[in-house]
Design an enzyme around this catalytic site. Structure first.
Site, PDB file in Angstrom:
ATOM      1  N   ASP A   1      -8.759 -36.336   0.506  1.00  0.00           N
ATOM      2  CA  ASP A   1      -8.585 -36.442  -0.941  1.00  0.00           C
ATOM      3  C   ASP A   1      -7.459 -37.433  -1.233  1.00  0.00           C
ATOM      4  O   ASP A   1      -6.665 -37.760  -0.342  1.00  0.00           O
ATOM      5  CB  ASP A   1      -8.227 -35.052  -1.502  1.00  0.00           C
ATOM      6  CG  ASP A   1      -7.977 -35.084  -2.992  1.00  0.00           C
ATOM      7  OD1 ASP A   1      -8.820 -35.626  -3.730  1.00  0.00           O
ATOM      8  OD2 ASP A   1      -6.935 -34.576  -3.441  1.00  0.00           O
ATOM      9  N   SER A   2      -7.368 -37.821  -2.490  1.00  0.00           N
ATOM     10  CA  SER A   2      -6.283 -38.715  -2.906  1.00  0.00           C
ATOM     11  C   SER A   2      -4.921 -38.018  -2.836  1.00  0.00           C
ATOM     12  O   SER A   2      -3.892 -38.673  -2.800  1.00  0.00           O
ATOM     13  CB  SER A   2      -6.534 -39.179  -4.337  1.00  0.00           C
ATOM     14  OG  SER A   2      -6.705 -38.063  -5.171  1.00  0.00           O
TER      15      SER A   2
ATOM     16  N   CYS B   1     -12.553 -35.690  -2.792  1.00  0.00           N
ATOM     17  CA  CYS B   1     -12.093 -36.349  -4.016  1.00  0.00           C
ATOM     18  C   CYS B   1     -13.285 -36.946  -4.770  1.00  0.00           C
ATOM     19  O   CYS B   1     -14.017 -37.776  -4.226  1.00  0.00           O
ATOM     20  CB  CYS B   1     -11.123 -37.460  -3.629  1.00  0.00           C
ATOM     21  SG  CYS B   1     -10.521 -38.419  -5.010  1.00  0.00           S
TER      22      CYS B   1
ATOM     23  N   GLU C   1      -1.234 -29.905 -12.308  1.00  0.00           N
ATOM     24  CA  GLU C   1      -0.100 -30.044 -11.376  1.00  0.00           C
ATOM     25  C   GLU C   1       1.169 -29.425 -11.959  1.00  0.00           C
ATOM     26  O   GLU C   1       2.041 -28.971 -11.218  1.00  0.00           O
ATOM     27  CB  GLU C   1       0.085 -31.516 -10.990  1.00  0.00           C
ATOM     28  CG  GLU C   1      -1.151 -31.985 -10.233  1.00  0.00           C
ATOM     29  CD  GLU C   1      -0.942 -33.156  -9.314  1.00  0.00           C
ATOM     30  OE1 GLU C   1       0.140 -33.739  -9.306  1.00  0.00           O
ATOM     31  OE2 GLU C   1      -1.902 -33.483  -8.578  1.00  0.00           O
TER      32      GLU C   1
ATOM     33  N   CYS D   1     -13.827 -33.000 -10.721  1.00  0.00           N
ATOM     34  CA  CYS D   1     -12.498 -33.416 -10.253  1.00  0.00           C
ATOM     35  C   CYS D   1     -11.923 -32.261  -9.441  1.00  0.00           C
ATOM     36  O   CYS D   1     -12.115 -31.092  -9.795  1.00  0.00           O
ATOM     37  CB  CYS D   1     -11.604 -33.722 -11.448  1.00  0.00           C
ATOM     38  SG  CYS D   1      -9.889 -34.071 -11.002  1.00  0.00           S
TER      39      CYS D   1
ATOM     40  N   HIS E   1      -9.124 -31.017  -9.286  1.00  0.00           N
ATOM     41  CA  HIS E   1      -8.159 -30.147  -9.965  1.00  0.00           C
ATOM     42  C   HIS E   1      -8.799 -29.133 -10.912  1.00  0.00           C
ATOM     43  O   HIS E   1      -8.183 -28.127 -11.247  1.00  0.00           O
ATOM     44  CB  HIS E   1      -7.177 -30.997 -10.775  1.00  0.00           C
ATOM     45  CG  HIS E   1      -6.208 -31.770  -9.943  1.00  0.00           C
ATOM     46  ND1 HIS E   1      -6.615 -32.599  -8.915  1.00  0.00           N
ATOM     47  CD2 HIS E   1      -4.857 -31.846  -9.981  1.00  0.00           C
ATOM     48  CE1 HIS E   1      -5.544 -33.156  -8.364  1.00  0.00           C
ATOM     49  NE2 HIS E   1      -4.475 -32.715  -8.994  1.00  0.00           N
TER      50      HIS E   1
HETATM   51  N1  DGL Z   1      -8.740 -36.076  -6.505  1.00  0.00           N
HETATM   52  C1  DGL Z   1      -9.042 -36.772  -7.736  1.00  0.00           C
HETATM   53  C2  DGL Z   1     -10.475 -36.452  -8.146  1.00  0.00           C
HETATM   54  O1  DGL Z   1     -11.090 -35.505  -7.715  1.00  0.00           O
HETATM   55  C3  DGL Z   1      -8.078 -36.387  -8.846  1.00  0.00           C
HETATM   56  C4  DGL Z   1      -6.666 -36.907  -8.636  1.00  0.00           C
HETATM   57  C5  DGL Z   1      -6.584 -38.407  -8.657  1.00  0.00           C
HETATM   58  O2  DGL Z   1      -6.749 -39.035  -9.729  1.00  0.00           O
HETATM   59  O3  DGL Z   1      -6.379 -38.991  -7.603  1.00  0.00           O
HETATM   60  O4  DGL Z   1     -11.050 -37.203  -8.918  1.00  0.00           O
END
Ligand code: DGL
Length: 267
Positions: free
Chosen positions: A13-14, A76, A154, A186, A188
């Site tokens: 993931d990012s 991600c 977050e 997403c 989150h």
């Molecule tokens: N992990 C990213 C997503 O699922 C969200 C966080 C980011 O913008 O890097 O799109």
């Protein structure tokens, strides 16, 4: 190298959001070892260009393949939206991603239409609509970027009035459309499920891509005979590119348990 059943599953993931996918995997596949990579030094990806995301994604893919993973999961949504082909082109092992999993689940559930929410890059890429239409061109899809949700999650404002008002504002145009299913596109957003369900009302079903990709993983391991034959406590390793302030607390919230054994990678 061919995939080995006793090898770990690679998840990336990012940042730390992909821990929602790790959590779903731990619950669904309790004997699998997992290697997680979160690019915490360069997060967020959701507002970056396609080229930048593709180059970061290639770097992460290479790192996880060097750890002999038997399967790669793009946790991600943003990376899955613009870099899935980059990963597939590099990977000798199977690749699963949250967009494919979420699209399949949405098509199976909907009778009216599907709403998709995600980061600006995910929504602008139109990746969810393309995946849904590849499965069923007749499904009406309405997409909406919700950039404020990532920082709100977050911040831990999962039940906060500000988050509720933000959700109402973002979702107003979505609910004008004829939809009965809402994809949480997403990493989150699964943490906002109770609040989003409350705002959406009982007539709309939420699709949590973390759960659906864990389900797909189980099916794929069955099909390929790649379940870990060892039945002892699994090993979890978490690689990150930075350990920012409050990392442990926020990460633990995503993972649903204490986040330990962090290893920092310096690029
Ligand atoms: N992990 C990213 C997503 O699922 C969200 C966080 C980011 O913008 O890097 O799109």
């Amino acid at each position: 190298m061919a995939a080995q059943a006793s090898s770990p599953i690679g998840v990336f993931d990012s940042g730390i959001g992909g821990l929602t996918v790790v959590r779903a995997l731990m619950e669904r596949l309790p004997f699998e070892d997992i290697v997680y990579f979160g690019d915490t030094a360069r997060v967020p990806y959701g507002v970056k260009s396609r080229e930048t995301i593709q180059s970061f994604t290639a770097q992460i893919t290479e790192f996880l393949l060097a750890h002999d993973v038997k399967l790669l999961i793009i946790a991600c949504n943003t990376m899955a939206a613009v870099a899935v082909e980059t990963v597939r082109a590099m990977s000798p092992v199977p690749v699963l991603d949250v967009i494919d999993a979420g699209a399949k689940a949405a098509v199976a559930l909907t009778h009216k239409g599907v709403g998709v929410i995600g980061t600006p890059t995910t929504i602008n890429s139109n990746a969810y609509a393309r995946s849904i239409h590849a499965l069923n061109p007749a499904v009406h899809v309405y997409s909406q970027a919700c950039p404020l949700f990532v920082p709100l999650v977050e911040e831990g404002w999962l039940e906060h009035e500000v988050t509720r008002l933000t959700a109402r504002e973002y979702l107003k145009p979505v609910f004008v459309e004829q939809i009965d299913t809402l994809v949480l596109g997403c990493t989150h957003y699964p943490l906002l499920k109770p609040l989003l369900q409350e705002v959406a009302g009982p007539g709309i079903r939420l699709v949590d891509s973390a759960i659906t990709v864990a389900e797909q993983t189980a099916t794929l391991l069955d099909r390929l005979g790649l379940h870990n034959p060892q039945r002892h406590a699994p090993e979890y390793r978490y690689f990150v590119t930075d350990v920012p302030l409050r990392f442990q607390t926020i990460g633990g919230r995503f993972l649903g348990r204490e986040l330990t054994h962090l290893e920092q990678v310096r690029w």
